[in-house]
Design a protein around this motif. Structure first.
Motif, PDB file in Angstrom:
ATOM      1  N   THR A  31      42.507  44.898  37.827  1.00 52.21           N
ATOM      2  CA  THR A  31      41.842  46.203  37.869  1.00 52.21           C
ATOM      3  C   THR A  31      41.217  46.445  39.236  1.00 52.21           C
ATOM      4  O   THR A  31      40.559  45.558  39.790  1.00 52.21           O
ATOM      5  CB  THR A  31      40.763  46.299  36.778  1.00 52.21           C
ATOM      6  N   TYR A  33      39.044  49.451  41.603  1.00 54.73           N
ATOM      7  CA  TYR A  33      38.203  50.641  41.525  1.00 54.73           C
ATOM      8  C   TYR A  33      37.907  51.156  42.940  1.00 54.73           C
ATOM      9  O   TYR A  33      37.683  50.367  43.855  1.00 54.73           O
ATOM     10  CB  TYR A  33      36.849  50.310  40.868  1.00 54.73           C
ATOM     11  N   TRP A  34      37.846  52.457  43.062  1.00 59.41           N
ATOM     12  CA  TRP A  34      37.311  53.105  44.269  1.00 59.41           C
ATOM     13  C   TRP A  34      36.051  53.873  43.869  1.00 59.41           C
ATOM     14  O   TRP A  34      36.073  54.668  42.920  1.00 59.41           O
ATOM     15  CB  TRP A  34      38.306  54.085  44.872  1.00 59.41           C
ATOM     16  N   TYR A  35      34.985  53.624  44.616  1.00 58.44           N
ATOM     17  CA  TYR A  35      33.726  54.319  44.398  1.00 58.44           C
ATOM     18  C   TYR A  35      33.352  55.098  45.665  1.00 58.44           C
ATOM     19  O   TYR A  35      33.651  54.673  46.786  1.00 58.44           O
ATOM     20  CB  TYR A  35      32.583  53.339  44.111  1.00 58.44           C
ATOM     21  N   LEU A  45      32.198  56.321  40.470  1.00 62.29           N
ATOM     22  CA  LEU A  45      33.614  55.979  40.342  1.00 62.29           C
ATOM     23  C   LEU A  45      34.490  57.184  40.667  1.00 62.29           C
ATOM     24  O   LEU A  45      34.303  58.266  40.116  1.00 62.29           O
ATOM     25  CB  LEU A  45      33.927  55.495  38.926  1.00 62.29           C
ATOM     26  N   GLN A  48      40.118  54.462  38.867  1.00 59.59           N
ATOM     27  CA  GLN A  48      40.297  53.091  38.396  1.00 59.59           C
ATOM     28  C   GLN A  48      41.773  52.861  38.100  1.00 59.59           C
ATOM     29  O   GLN A  48      42.409  53.666  37.408  1.00 59.59           O
ATOM     30  CB  GLN A  48      39.474  52.854  37.128  1.00 59.59           C
ATOM     31  N   ASP A  57      40.750  58.857  36.541  1.00 62.41           N
ATOM     32  CA  ASP A  57      40.577  59.563  37.819  1.00 62.41           C
ATOM     33  C   ASP A  57      39.864  60.884  37.576  1.00 62.41           C
ATOM     34  O   ASP A  57      40.044  61.847  38.324  1.00 62.41           O
ATOM     35  CB  ASP A  57      41.912  59.779  38.539  1.00 62.41           C
ATOM     36  N   CYS A  92      35.429  49.662  47.482  1.00 63.40           N
ATOM     37  CA  CYS A  92      36.510  49.191  46.628  1.00 63.40           C
ATOM     38  C   CYS A  92      35.995  47.986  45.858  1.00 63.40           C
ATOM     39  O   CYS A  92      35.220  47.167  46.388  1.00 63.40           O
ATOM     40  CB  CYS A  92      37.714  48.799  47.466  1.00 63.40           C
ATOM     41  N   SER A  94      37.158  45.063  42.511  1.00 62.17           N
ATOM     42  CA  SER A  94      38.222  44.600  41.626  1.00 62.17           C
ATOM     43  C   SER A  94      37.636  43.708  40.538  1.00 62.17           C
ATOM     44  O   SER A  94      36.541  43.149  40.691  1.00 62.17           O
ATOM     45  CB  SER A  94      39.314  43.860  42.402  1.00 62.17           C
ATOM     46  N   VAL A  99      36.590  47.133  32.410  1.00 61.38           N
ATOM     47  CA  VAL A  99      35.242  47.414  32.889  1.00 61.38           C
ATOM     48  C   VAL A  99      34.243  46.349  32.455  1.00 61.38           C
ATOM     49  O   VAL A  99      33.272  46.077  33.149  1.00 61.38           O
ATOM     50  CB  VAL A  99      34.795  48.805  32.404  1.00 61.38           C
ATOM     51  N   GLN A 103      32.647  43.117  38.228  1.00 62.10           N
ATOM     52  CA  GLN A 103      33.329  43.744  39.345  1.00 62.10           C
ATOM     53  C   GLN A 103      32.859  43.093  40.638  1.00 62.10           C
ATOM     54  O   GLN A 103      31.665  42.883  40.838  1.00 62.10           O
ATOM     55  CB  GLN A 103      33.041  45.246  39.357  1.00 62.10           C
TER      56      GLN A 103
ATOM     57  N   LYS B  93      33.493  53.277  31.893  1.00 60.28           N
ATOM     58  CA  LYS B  93      33.392  53.009  33.326  1.00 60.28           C
ATOM     59  C   LYS B  93      31.934  52.660  33.611  1.00 60.28           C
ATOM     60  O   LYS B  93      31.073  52.824  32.740  1.00 60.28           O
ATOM     61  CB  LYS B  93      33.797  54.231  34.151  1.00 60.28           C
TER      62      LYS B  93
END
Lengths: 114, 106
Positions: A31, A33-35, A45, A48, A57, A92, A94, A99, A103, B93
């Motif tokens: 997994t 993620y971009w935050y 977020l 994902q 998204d 970023c 992972s 979730v 992370q 999330k």
């Protein structure tokens, strides 16, 4: 083990220009993620991925932001065209699974849009 | 809507004093809550999660569903605790609060 890698670390562009960020997650992490973290706020977020598929998204401004994760490993986040309000740190992260798993965050890319 | 509120932007305490970083959440389901920490020039990292009920670096956090709170506590602050602390709520999330800067003065 190596952590999440991001590049570039800093980027300054003018509004209406394009920019791309790159992320290499921890090996084996499914997994990604971009935050987006605007000054004075917590991370939000944007998107994902689970392997190379998009899980969430819903908060990605799709008219100007795009992201891909080819082959389920590295990922790129693009902004085209940039606006002043896109100035932020892009993080970023992972995780092994979804979730609920811890992370692991990269160092971030600080974007300034002039 | 899910929301996490950290009411203090900055908390300044003396070394050896007790610390309580406040976190309140808004969520209708069964919450899973986390504290993340970012030390100076370091990456954001997980400090603790309520489900594990651990004490990490002397910090503990108890989930109070009645008050919808998940405050982070430490009985005796140390200078190395100075950092930015984020409370986060997991739904599908992670939703982060705005963060609290903890400054521990000598």
């Amino acid at each position: 083990e190596a952590g999440v890698a991001q590049s570039p670390r800093y980027k300054i562009i003018e509004k209406r220009q394009s920019v791309a960020f790159w992320c290499n997650p921890i090996s084996g992490h499914a997994t990604l993620y971009w935050y987006q973290q605007i000054l004075g706020q917590g991370p939000k977020l944007l998107i994902q991925f689970q392997n190379n598929g998009v899980v969430d998204d819903s908060q990605l401004p799709k008219d100007r932001f795009s992201a891909e994760r080819l082959k389920g490993v590295d990922s790129t986040l693009k902004i085209q065209p940039a606006k002043l309000e896109d100035s932020a740190v892009y993080l970023c992260a992972s995780s092994l699974g979804g979730v609920s798993n811890e992370q692991f965050f990269g160092p971030g890319t600080r974007l300034t849009v002039l | 809507a899910q929301r996490v509120t950290q009411p203090e932007k900055l908390l300044s305490v003396f070394k050896g004093a007790p610390v309580e970083l406040k976190c309140n959440y808004s969520y209708s389901g069964s919450p899973e809550l986390f504290w993340y920490v970012q030390y100076s020039r370091q990456r954001l990292q997980l400090l603790l999660r309520h489900i594990s009920r651990e004490s990490i670096k002397g910090f503990t956090a108890d989930l109070n569903k009645g008050e919808t709170s998940f405050h982070l506590k430490k009985p005796f602050a140390q200078e190395e605790d100075s950092a930015m602390y984020y409370c986060a709520l997991e739904t599908h999330k992670l939703v982060f609060g705005a963060g609290t800067i903890l400054r521990v003065k000598s």
